[in-house]
Design an enzyme around this catalytic site. Structure first.
Site, PDB file in Angstrom:
ATOM      1  N   ASP A 127      39.985  43.721  42.346  1.00  0.00           N
ATOM      2  CA  ASP A 127      38.877  43.834  41.391  1.00  0.00           C
ATOM      3  C   ASP A 127      37.771  42.888  41.838  1.00  0.00           C
ATOM      4  OD1 ASP A 127      40.031  45.703  39.612  1.00  0.00           O
ATOM      5  OD2 ASP A 127      41.168  44.111  38.626  1.00  0.00           O
TER       6      ASP A 127
ATOM      7  N   ASP B 199      37.821  51.603  38.287  1.00  0.00           N
ATOM      8  CA  ASP B 199      37.803  51.394  36.836  1.00  0.00           C
ATOM      9  C   ASP B 199      36.542  51.986  36.205  1.00  0.00           C
ATOM     10  OD1 ASP B 199      40.208  49.972  37.086  1.00  0.00           O
ATOM     11  OD2 ASP B 199      39.159  48.059  37.308  1.00  0.00           O
TER      12      ASP B 199
END
Length: 157
Positions: free
Chosen positions: A107, A129
């Site tokens: 991430d 995401d």
């Protein structure tokens, strides 16, 4: 699938070309930084899996969910549903590819605030995401605002 390809390209670029690990944090705005965070679980690091058996269970669960979403997409009544499900599937496949090849999901975008505003007060996410969230938002939009299909056997005027 395009979402998965874009996600994997972005992760390759951030990790292997830009070298975010050595440059972090990169401040973009007062509330958004670019960092490297490894997520060993699912959303918000729930169910962390550091061992092979745990990762295999997470991947199996993801596989079942993706299979169900593919089935839904195959039977989708319109293009908006197909697009939305394609985004969700692509994002899920992008994150699954990380879990399979890197052992965890990379991430990069760190959304933060000093206000206690719930789960987005400190949230780290990636391109996959974003695709998943956009797909879910399209599904919600469609369920709230799409016109109802005519009932079967309804009289035509």
């Amino acid at each position: 699938m395009l979402a998965a390809v874009l996600d994997q390209f972005h992760k390759y670029w951030m990790l292997d070309v830009f070298g975010i690990e050595a440059r972090q944090p990169v401040t973009l705005t007062p509330f958004l930084d670019v960092v490297l965070s490894w997520n060993y679980g699912v959303s918000y690091s729930l169910f962390p899996a550091h061992e092979d058996a745990g990762r295999a269970l997470l991947l199996a669960g993801q596989g079942l969910i993706v299979a169900g979403l593919f089935w839904w997409m195959w039977r989708a009544p319109n293009r908006l549903t197909t697009l939305a499900l394609g985004l969700v599937i692509g994002g899920a496949l992008g994150n699954a590819a990380d879990r399979l090849t890197r052992g965890a999901v990379a991430d990069f975008f760190y959304l933060h605030t000093t206000l206690p505003v719930g789960p987005l007060a400190n949230y780290v996410f990636n391109v996959a995401d974003v695709a998943i969230a956009a797909g879910v938002a399209l599904l919600l939009f469609e369920s709230l605002f799409a016109p109802e299909p005519p009932a079967e056997g309804a009289a035509k005027a």
